[in-house]
Enzyme design. Sequence first.
Site, PDB file in Angstrom:
ATOM      1  N   CYS A 128     -18.483  -3.915   7.880  1.00  0.00           N
ATOM      2  CA  CYS A 128     -17.910  -4.050   9.228  1.00  0.00           C
ATOM      3  C   CYS A 128     -18.676  -3.247  10.274  1.00  0.00           C
ATOM      4  O   CYS A 128     -18.513  -3.471  11.473  1.00  0.00           O
ATOM      5  CB  CYS A 128     -16.455  -3.612   9.223  1.00  0.00           C
ATOM      6  SG  CYS A 128     -15.478  -4.470   7.991  1.00  0.00           S
ATOM      7  N   HIS A 173     -13.938  -1.870  16.278  1.00  0.00           N
ATOM      8  CA  HIS A 173     -13.858  -2.882  15.224  1.00  0.00           C
ATOM      9  C   HIS A 173     -12.388  -3.279  15.060  1.00  0.00           C
ATOM     10  O   HIS A 173     -11.498  -2.436  15.042  1.00  0.00           O
ATOM     11  CB  HIS A 173     -14.411  -2.300  13.926  1.00  0.00           C
ATOM     12  CG  HIS A 173     -14.161  -3.150  12.737  1.00  0.00           C
ATOM     13  ND1 HIS A 173     -14.424  -4.501  12.738  1.00  0.00           N
ATOM     14  CD2 HIS A 173     -13.663  -2.861  11.500  1.00  0.00           C
ATOM     15  CE1 HIS A 173     -14.105  -5.002  11.549  1.00  0.00           C
ATOM     16  NE2 HIS A 173     -13.636  -4.025  10.789  1.00  0.00           N
ATOM     17  N   ASN A 206      -9.715  -9.682  10.993  1.00  0.00           N
ATOM     18  CA  ASN A 206     -10.904  -8.839  10.790  1.00  0.00           C
ATOM     19  C   ASN A 206     -12.082  -9.739  10.417  1.00  0.00           C
ATOM     20  O   ASN A 206     -12.118 -10.286   9.324  1.00  0.00           O
ATOM     21  CB  ASN A 206     -10.596  -7.828   9.671  1.00  0.00           C
ATOM     22  CG  ASN A 206     -11.756  -6.912   9.351  1.00  0.00           C
ATOM     23  OD1 ASN A 206     -12.865  -7.102   9.833  1.00  0.00           O
ATOM     24  ND2 ASN A 206     -11.495  -5.924   8.522  1.00  0.00           N
TER      25      ASN A 206
HETATM   26  O1  UT7 Z   1     -12.750  -3.612   8.088  1.00  0.00           O
HETATM   27  C1  UT7 Z   1     -12.825  -2.253   7.757  1.00  0.00           C
HETATM   28  C2  UT7 Z   1     -12.078  -1.891   6.595  1.00  0.00           C
HETATM   29  N1  UT7 Z   1     -10.734  -2.364   6.475  1.00  0.00           N
HETATM   30  C3  UT7 Z   1      -9.735  -1.724   7.053  1.00  0.00           C
HETATM   31  O2  UT7 Z   1      -9.933  -0.856   7.854  1.00  0.00           O
HETATM   32  C4  UT7 Z   1      -8.358  -2.059   6.581  1.00  0.00           C
HETATM   33  C5  UT7 Z   1      -7.596  -0.781   6.376  1.00  0.00           C
HETATM   34  N2  UT7 Z   1      -6.250  -0.928   5.796  1.00  0.00           N
HETATM   35  C6  UT7 Z   1      -5.239  -1.578   6.391  1.00  0.00           C
HETATM   36  O3  UT7 Z   1      -5.385  -2.202   7.417  1.00  0.00           O
HETATM   37  C7  UT7 Z   1      -3.871  -1.426   5.785  1.00  0.00           C
HETATM   38  O4  UT7 Z   1      -3.914  -0.445   4.778  1.00  0.00           O
HETATM   39  C8  UT7 Z   1      -3.298  -2.747   5.181  1.00  0.00           C
HETATM   40  C9  UT7 Z   1      -2.930  -3.710   6.304  1.00  0.00           C
HETATM   41  C10 UT7 Z   1      -4.313  -3.372   4.264  1.00  0.00           C
HETATM   42  C11 UT7 Z   1      -2.016  -2.454   4.392  1.00  0.00           C
HETATM   43  O5  UT7 Z   1      -1.090  -1.774   5.207  1.00  0.00           O
HETATM   44  P1  UT7 Z   1      -0.397  -0.445   4.669  1.00  0.00           P
HETATM   45  O6  UT7 Z   1       0.578  -0.036   5.690  1.00  0.00           O
HETATM   46  O7  UT7 Z   1      -1.473   0.517   4.336  1.00  0.00           O
HETATM   47  O8  UT7 Z   1       0.369  -0.962   3.410  1.00  0.00           O
HETATM   48  P2  UT7 Z   1       0.207  -0.500   1.889  1.00  0.00           P
HETATM   49  O9  UT7 Z   1      -1.107  -0.941   1.351  1.00  0.00           O
HETATM   50  O10 UT7 Z   1       0.556   0.944   1.775  1.00  0.00           O
HETATM   51  O11 UT7 Z   1       1.339  -1.341   1.207  1.00  0.00           O
HETATM   52  C12 UT7 Z   1       2.711  -1.145   1.531  1.00  0.00           C
HETATM   53  C13 UT7 Z   1       3.506  -2.244   0.861  1.00  0.00           C
HETATM   54  C14 UT7 Z   1       3.151  -2.490  -0.599  1.00  0.00           C
HETATM   55  O12 UT7 Z   1       4.338  -2.763  -1.292  1.00  0.00           O
HETATM   56  P3  UT7 Z   1       5.008  -1.646  -2.254  1.00  0.00           P
HETATM   57  O13 UT7 Z   1       3.962  -1.323  -3.274  1.00  0.00           O
HETATM   58  O14 UT7 Z   1       5.313  -0.508  -1.329  1.00  0.00           O
HETATM   59  O15 UT7 Z   1       6.183  -2.359  -2.778  1.00  0.00           O
HETATM   60  C15 UT7 Z   1       2.321  -3.748  -0.552  1.00  0.00           C
HETATM   61  O16 UT7 Z   1       2.414  -4.509  -1.746  1.00  0.00           O
HETATM   62  O17 UT7 Z   1       3.262  -3.478   1.546  1.00  0.00           O
HETATM   63  C16 UT7 Z   1       2.966  -4.490   0.573  1.00  0.00           C
HETATM   64  N3  UT7 Z   1       2.123  -5.498   1.180  1.00  0.00           N
HETATM   65  C17 UT7 Z   1       2.588  -6.605   1.760  1.00  0.00           C
HETATM   66  N4  UT7 Z   1       3.843  -7.040   1.956  1.00  0.00           N
HETATM   67  C18 UT7 Z   1       3.998  -8.202   2.587  1.00  0.00           C
HETATM   68  C19 UT7 Z   1       0.763  -5.512   1.255  1.00  0.00           C
HETATM   69  N5  UT7 Z   1       0.361  -6.615   1.872  1.00  0.00           N
HETATM   70  C20 UT7 Z   1       1.471  -7.313   2.194  1.00  0.00           C
HETATM   71  C21 UT7 Z   1       1.692  -8.524   2.861  1.00  0.00           C
HETATM   72  N6  UT7 Z   1       2.967  -8.936   3.035  1.00  0.00           N
HETATM   73  N7  UT7 Z   1       0.680  -9.298   3.319  1.00  0.00           N
END
Ligand code: UT7
Length: 325
Positions: A112, A252, A282
Amino acid sequence: MRGRVVGTGSAVPEKILTNFDIEKLVDTNDEWIRTRTGIRERRIAGEGEYTSTFATIAAKKAMEMAEILASEIDLIIVATVTPDFPFPGTSCLVQDSINAVNATAFDISAACSGFIYGLSIADKYIKTGAIKNALVIGGEVLSKITDWSDRNTCALFGDGAGAVVLSAESGSRGILETFHKSDGSKWELLYQPAAGIRNPVTQKVIDERLMYINMQGNEVFKLAVKAMEEAAVKVLKASSMTIEDVDLFIPHQANLRIIDAVARRLGVPSEKVYINIDHYGNTSAGSIPIALDEANRKGIIKEGNNIILDAFGGGLTWGAVSICW
Ligand code: UT7
């Protein structure tokens, strides 16, 4: 001499995939995606559309704005992690499509942050006097390496490309400072496990879905905020600017919450932050040049404006560029 952006262009696929469409693929919902990422929809490449397709269209638009002929381009850099082929570079395919017969062309892989790295490289070629005109392109077709059965990643990514023409100019306008850095010790936080030579595509790889993006989102999130702040501070300082001098901040577009956190830490007011993640998700190396072209064509950017571009991505890689427009 410094590189001045004399033309911008971008291209995205026509096909739109909304959060409601994604609800039909995995256990998620529009509200979760919008509130956790800021994304409402993304563009997805159709049949016969590749990274070179969007890179070429973006390049042509940038050259048209710059009123420059393809034969005047000395250097073509394409930043991408989704090249049409492992080799030759997508940059060579673009060179062929636009008939830039006098250019040298190569790709860079910095995820990215690729467009920031590309701008920095091209600017250094210009500063040494080696070249006059460069095309710097960032573009991806991430939909092809997205696991559409993984809710942790499939809502995040989109396809598209953006390009700029950089031309050598004396004077105060143009690229002021660039900064980029990597931390290879954290490469496993965000990567594509297979389809390179370490894990070529085999039936086992396909069964284990290893050819798709693998990301530890939460870890990446925290590191992204800190690194993007560091990069912006570095270029501001090197440019003898304070945050009050900045007219437009183009980060980004990975997650609206990352953008908000970085802007808050830097003290950039929200009206100076350019955001289009809601429409494109993204697009990795495509995200900043697409946003830059949109802002430019909307007339948001005025001559003499100070702009900060700021990115973070797999590698890990990060970096920023300050520009006087
Ligand atoms: O491009 C450069 C690099 N990329 C980035 O910078 C991306 C960086 N990361 C993020 O944007 C975020 O971490 C995400 C959007 C990927 C995830 O958000 P988060 O607030 O960090 O969520 P998490 O990974 O801590 O997950 C929280 C919960 C999990 O459920 P449990 O384990 O707590 O039951 C996930 O399974 O949210 C769940 N989850 C979803 N739920 C519904 C993850 N994706 C989804 C989804 N829909 N699409």
